[in-house]
Motif scaffolding. Structure first.
Motif, mmCIF file in Angstrom:
data_model
loop_
_atom_site.group_PDB
_atom_site.id
_atom_site.type_symbol
_atom_site.label_atom_id
_atom_site.label_comp_id
_atom_site.label_asym_id
_atom_site.label_seq_id
_atom_site.Cartn_x
_atom_site.Cartn_y
_atom_site.Cartn_z
ATOM 1 N N GLY A 166 1.158 -13.557 -15.461
ATOM 2 C CA GLY A 166 2.428 -13.566 -16.181
ATOM 3 C C GLY A 166 3.656 -13.737 -15.315
ATOM 4 O O GLY A 166 4.763 -13.945 -15.841
ATOM 5 N N VAL A 167 3.501 -13.668 -13.997
ATOM 6 C CA VAL A 167 4.664 -13.707 -13.108
ATOM 7 C C VAL A 167 5.380 -15.054 -13.162
ATOM 8 O O VAL A 167 6.603 -15.120 -13.333
ATOM 9 C CB VAL A 167 4.249 -13.366 -11.657
ATOM 10 C CG1 VAL A 167 5.300 -13.847 -10.660
ATOM 11 C CG2 VAL A 167 4.038 -11.871 -11.510
ATOM 12 N N LEU A 224 9.228 -15.585 -14.401
ATOM 13 C CA LEU A 224 10.281 -16.018 -13.482
ATOM 14 C C LEU A 224 10.964 -17.279 -13.993
ATOM 15 O O LEU A 224 12.199 -17.406 -13.912
ATOM 16 C CB LEU A 224 9.702 -16.271 -12.089
ATOM 17 C CG LEU A 224 9.240 -15.051 -11.289
ATOM 18 C CD1 LEU A 224 8.620 -15.495 -9.970
ATOM 19 C CD2 LEU A 224 10.403 -14.091 -11.030
ATOM 20 N N ALA A 225 10.173 -18.210 -14.499
ATOM 21 C CA ALA A 225 10.745 -19.450 -15.021
ATOM 22 C C ALA A 225 11.727 -19.157 -16.153
ATOM 23 O O ALA A 225 12.796 -19.784 -16.255
ATOM 24 C CB ALA A 225 9.629 -20.371 -15.503
ATOM 25 N N ASP A 226 11.386 -18.196 -16.993
ATOM 26 C CA ASP A 226 12.240 -17.826 -18.109
ATOM 27 C C ASP A 226 13.490 -17.102 -17.623
ATOM 28 O O ASP A 226 14.623 -17.465 -17.978
ATOM 29 C CB ASP A 226 11.443 -16.945 -19.075
ATOM 30 C CG ASP A 226 12.213 -16.610 -20.333
ATOM 31 O OD1 ASP A 226 13.129 -17.367 -20.700
ATOM 32 O OD2 ASP A 226 11.900 -15.581 -20.965
ATOM 33 N N SER A 274 3.865 -4.217 -17.353
ATOM 34 C CA SER A 274 3.552 -5.510 -16.748
ATOM 35 C C SER A 274 4.833 -6.266 -16.446
ATOM 36 O O SER A 274 5.898 -6.000 -17.032
ATOM 37 C CB SER A 274 2.675 -6.352 -17.679
ATOM 38 O OG SER A 274 3.413 -6.773 -18.816
ATOM 39 N N PHE A 275 4.731 -7.226 -15.530
ATOM 40 C CA PHE A 275 5.871 -8.057 -15.163
ATOM 41 C C PHE A 275 6.359 -8.866 -16.363
ATOM 42 O O PHE A 275 7.565 -9.083 -16.533
ATOM 43 C CB PHE A 275 5.472 -8.987 -14.017
ATOM 44 C CG PHE A 275 6.634 -9.617 -13.307
ATOM 45 C CD1 PHE A 275 7.254 -8.963 -12.251
ATOM 46 C CD2 PHE A 275 7.098 -10.857 -13.682
ATOM 47 C CE1 PHE A 275 8.337 -9.552 -11.591
ATOM 48 C CE2 PHE A 275 8.175 -11.452 -13.035
ATOM 49 C CZ PHE A 275 8.795 -10.801 -11.979
ATOM 50 N N TRP A 329 2.686 -10.848 -6.313
ATOM 51 C CA TRP A 329 1.323 -11.237 -5.938
ATOM 52 C C TRP A 329 0.567 -10.035 -5.388
ATOM 53 O O TRP A 329 1.150 -9.039 -4.964
ATOM 54 C CB TRP A 329 1.327 -12.375 -4.919
ATOM 55 C CG TRP A 329 2.166 -12.127 -3.691
ATOM 56 C CD1 TRP A 329 1.910 -11.261 -2.660
ATOM 57 C CD2 TRP A 329 3.412 -12.766 -3.364
ATOM 58 N NE1 TRP A 329 2.899 -11.313 -1.716
ATOM 59 C CE2 TRP A 329 3.832 -12.235 -2.118
ATOM 60 C CE3 TRP A 329 4.185 -13.741 -3.982
ATOM 61 C CZ2 TRP A 329 5.014 -12.645 -1.491
ATOM 62 C CZ3 TRP A 329 5.360 -14.145 -3.353
ATOM 63 C CH2 TRP A 329 5.758 -13.604 -2.130
ATOM 64 N N GLU A 330 -0.750 -10.147 -5.438
ATOM 65 C CA GLU A 330 -1.603 -9.077 -4.920
ATOM 66 C C GLU A 330 -1.477 -8.994 -3.398
ATOM 67 O O GLU A 330 -1.409 -10.022 -2.713
ATOM 68 C CB GLU A 330 -3.066 -9.325 -5.288
ATOM 69 C CG GLU A 330 -3.351 -9.373 -6.783
ATOM 70 C CD GLU A 330 -3.219 -8.013 -7.465
ATOM 71 O OE1 GLU A 330 -2.977 -7.003 -6.766
ATOM 72 O OE2 GLU A 330 -3.358 -7.959 -8.699
#
Length: 224
Positions: A100-101, A105-107, A216-217, A14-15
């Motif tokens: 996209g986070v 993470l779910a994946d 990117s994440f 997160w930012e």
């Protein structure tokens, strides 16, 4: 193959630092020093922050200390209240999950052991983790005072990990990459354009452990 993935929080999930940068800009405008440039004020603030430590409360203390050192007028109670208001606003900013986070993470959580590893003020960080809504993707959520090689070594021992199958993922060269590599972990560097100045170092990729630099994440799914 299944891995253990330590994942940083601030400015990885997160930012975070964009809010500190905005508060710093507001503070410098409020100080309105007649001769020091914003960069010079920022440099002093960096020095004070190194001594004060992490978190909203310590950052506010740093602002107050810098104001007392640099103010060109007598410091009033209302001045201190205004600076404290900057800190309060900072603490109340929303948790903005980076694009996209959540899907990533779910994946990843279906294939690997995910451990959230962040540093700083424990109560503040745990509150951010709770507010983020991401905690359920992680088997453990850990807050440490500092990310140095000894901390990583301790975690490897505590969780009985094989460093060859353990990765640290984050945006901070100093804490997430170089310190983890010094402990023998593999690393994934995901640069963030607003990474905190005090976390910036040259990324050192020497040694036998593996290293990736991603844009990117979301790209993590292509490698894990």
């Amino acid at each position: 193959m299944s891995y253990t993935l330590f994942i940083d929080a601030d400015d990885t999930l997160w930012e975070n630092n964009i809010y500190f940068e905005q508060t710093t800009e507001d503070f410098i405008n409020f100080l309105n020093h007649s001769s020091l440039s914003p960069e010079e004020v920022q440099a002093l603030l960096n020095d004070v922050e190194r001594q004060m430590g992490y978190g909203f409360a310590n950052f506010t203390k740093s602002l107050i200390e810098v104001y007392k050192q640099l103010s060109e007028r007598p410091v009033s109670d209302s001045d201190i209240e205004q600076i404290q208001a900057f800190g309060t606003q900072l603490a109340n900013n929303p948790i903005e999950i980076i694009e996209g986070v959540q899907d990533t993470l779910a994946d990843l959580s279906h294939r690997h052991q995910l451990i959230l590893l962040t540093k700083g003020h424990a109560e503040e960080q745990h509150l951010k983790i709770e507010r983020s809504g991401l905690a359920d993707y992680f088997e453990h959520t850990l807050v440490v005072p500092e990310k140095h090689p000894e901390a990583y070594n301790q975690l490897v021992t505590e969780f009985q990990l094989d460093v060859a199958h353990t990765w640290m993922i984050g945006n901070s060269p100093r804490s997430d990459i170089n310190a983890a590599r010094a402990a023998g972990l593999n690393t994934v560097y995901i640069p963030h354009s607003h990474t905190w100045t005090l976390e910036m170092q040259e990324v050192i990729v020497d040694g036998p452990s593996r290293h990736l630099t991603l844009k990117s994440f979301s790209e993590l799914r292509e490698h894990f």
